[in-house]
Design a protein around this motif. Structure first.
Motif, PDB file in Angstrom:
ATOM      1  N   ASP A 178      10.315  49.709  49.416  1.00 15.82           N
ATOM      2  CA  ASP A 178      10.518  48.487  49.270  1.00 15.82           C
ATOM      3  C   ASP A 178      11.881  47.901  49.231  1.00 15.82           C
ATOM      4  O   ASP A 178      12.306  47.164  49.782  1.00 15.82           O
ATOM      5  N   LYS A 179      12.660  48.448  48.102  1.00 20.86           N
ATOM      6  CA  LYS A 179      14.006  48.124  47.706  1.00 20.86           C
ATOM      7  C   LYS A 179      14.646  49.394  47.066  1.00 20.86           C
ATOM      8  O   LYS A 179      14.200  50.189  46.916  1.00 20.86           O
ATOM      9  N   ALA A 180      16.182  49.036  46.995  1.00 22.98           N
ATOM     10  CA  ALA A 180      17.094  49.937  46.366  1.00 22.98           C
ATOM     11  C   ALA A 180      17.872  49.188  45.376  1.00 22.98           C
ATOM     12  O   ALA A 180      18.143  48.220  45.702  1.00 22.98           O
ATOM     13  N   ILE A 181      17.925  49.699  44.224  1.00 22.87           N
ATOM     14  CA  ILE A 181      18.800  49.250  43.195  1.00 22.87           C
ATOM     15  C   ILE A 181      19.874  50.072  42.885  1.00 22.87           C
ATOM     16  O   ILE A 181      19.779  51.213  42.459  1.00 22.87           O
ATOM     17  N   PHE A 182      20.929  49.231  42.792  1.00 26.24           N
ATOM     18  CA  PHE A 182      22.226  49.899  42.372  1.00 26.24           C
ATOM     19  C   PHE A 182      22.816  49.485  41.109  1.00 26.24           C
ATOM     20  O   PHE A 182      22.998  48.303  41.172  1.00 26.24           O
ATOM     21  N   PHE A 183      23.099  50.290  40.460  1.00 20.35           N
ATOM     22  CA  PHE A 183      23.909  50.015  39.012  1.00 20.35           C
ATOM     23  C   PHE A 183      25.251  50.036  39.172  1.00 20.35           C
ATOM     24  O   PHE A 183      25.883  51.319  39.489  1.00 20.35           O
ATOM     25  N   VAL A 184      26.036  49.090  39.114  1.00 20.71           N
ATOM     26  CA  VAL A 184      27.543  48.935  39.317  1.00 20.71           C
ATOM     27  C   VAL A 184      28.344  49.596  38.091  1.00 20.71           C
ATOM     28  O   VAL A 184      28.029  49.227  36.976  1.00 20.71           O
ATOM     29  N   LYS A 185      29.388  50.265  38.324  1.00 18.33           N
ATOM     30  CA  LYS A 185      30.018  50.859  37.424  1.00 18.33           C
ATOM     31  C   LYS A 185      30.839  50.100  36.664  1.00 18.33           C
ATOM     32  O   LYS A 185      31.183  48.787  37.221  1.00 18.33           O
ATOM     33  N   ASN A 186      31.285  50.093  35.311  1.00 17.02           N
ATOM     34  CA  ASN A 186      31.864  49.160  34.556  1.00 17.02           C
ATOM     35  C   ASN A 186      33.063  48.869  35.053  1.00 17.02           C
ATOM     36  O   ASN A 186      33.689  47.781  35.248  1.00 17.02           O
ATOM     37  N   SER A 187      33.619  49.856  35.935  1.00 18.15           N
ATOM     38  CA  SER A 187      35.317  49.582  36.444  1.00 18.15           C
ATOM     39  C   SER A 187      35.038  48.739  37.623  1.00 18.15           C
ATOM     40  O   SER A 187      36.135  48.269  37.973  1.00 18.15           O
ATOM     41  N   ARG A 188      34.004  48.472  38.213  1.00 22.35           N
ATOM     42  CA  ARG A 188      33.769  47.698  39.446  1.00 22.35           C
ATOM     43  C   ARG A 188      33.007  46.448  39.078  1.00 22.35           C
ATOM     44  O   ARG A 188      32.725  45.778  40.192  1.00 22.35           O
ATOM     45  N   SER A 189      32.756  46.233  38.124  1.00 21.38           N
ATOM     46  CA  SER A 189      31.734  45.225  37.768  1.00 21.38           C
ATOM     47  C   SER A 189      32.427  43.783  38.002  1.00 21.38           C
ATOM     48  O   SER A 189      31.580  42.748  38.104  1.00 21.38           O
ATOM     49  N   ASN A 190      33.607  43.662  38.158  1.00 26.13           N
ATOM     50  CA  ASN A 190      34.229  42.435  38.545  1.00 26.13           C
ATOM     51  C   ASN A 190      34.587  42.223  39.792  1.00 26.13           C
ATOM     52  O   ASN A 190      34.980  41.253  40.107  1.00 26.13           O
ATOM     53  N   ASP A 191      34.097  43.074  40.693  1.00 23.81           N
ATOM     54  CA  ASP A 191      34.281  42.887  42.288  1.00 23.81           C
ATOM     55  C   ASP A 191      33.648  41.949  42.683  1.00 23.81           C
ATOM     56  O   ASP A 191      32.443  41.576  42.105  1.00 23.81           O
ATOM     57  N   ASP A 192      33.765  41.411  43.820  1.00 21.50           N
ATOM     58  CA  ASP A 192      33.062  40.257  44.336  1.00 21.50           C
ATOM     59  C   ASP A 192      31.765  40.651  44.901  1.00 21.50           C
ATOM     60  O   ASP A 192      31.517  41.863  45.401  1.00 21.50           O
TER      61      ASP A 192
END
Length: 89
Positions: free
Chosen positions: A24-38
């Motif tokens: 149904d869906k995919a969930i991605f956990f964003v790395k802390n180093s990229r968490s401020n990206d758009d």
């Protein structure tokens, strides 16, 4: 979106529009180093990643089915040759 996972704040990207019969869906956990990206850039990267995974798995499946077809064809040819050999002999 920011959620708490095991006591740590994590930004996640959720993809709901999967063209899959299984998921149904995919969930991605964003790395802390990229968490401020758009968010748009992060979603784009997630879609690219999913596309690459699908492309890899489909390629292996096709290659595997081609190999299986080849072995089936060769087995049938050998069986036919054996039958013809015993008929002629």
């Amino acid at each position: 979106m920011v959620i708490t996972v095991r006591g740590a704040n994590k930004r996640i990207i959720e993809i709901n529009s999967l063209e899959s019969e299984t998921f149904d869906k995919a969930i991605f956990f964003v790395k802390n180093s990229r968490s401020n990206d758009d968010e748009k850039e992060l979603k784009n990267n997630a879609y690219i990643y999913l596309y690459d995974i699908c492309k890899l798995t489909r390629g292996k499946t096709r290659r595997g089915s081609l190999l299986l077809s080849f072995f089936k064809l060769m087995s049938a040819a050998l069986a036919g040759a054996a039958v013809a050999f015993f008929i002629i002999k």
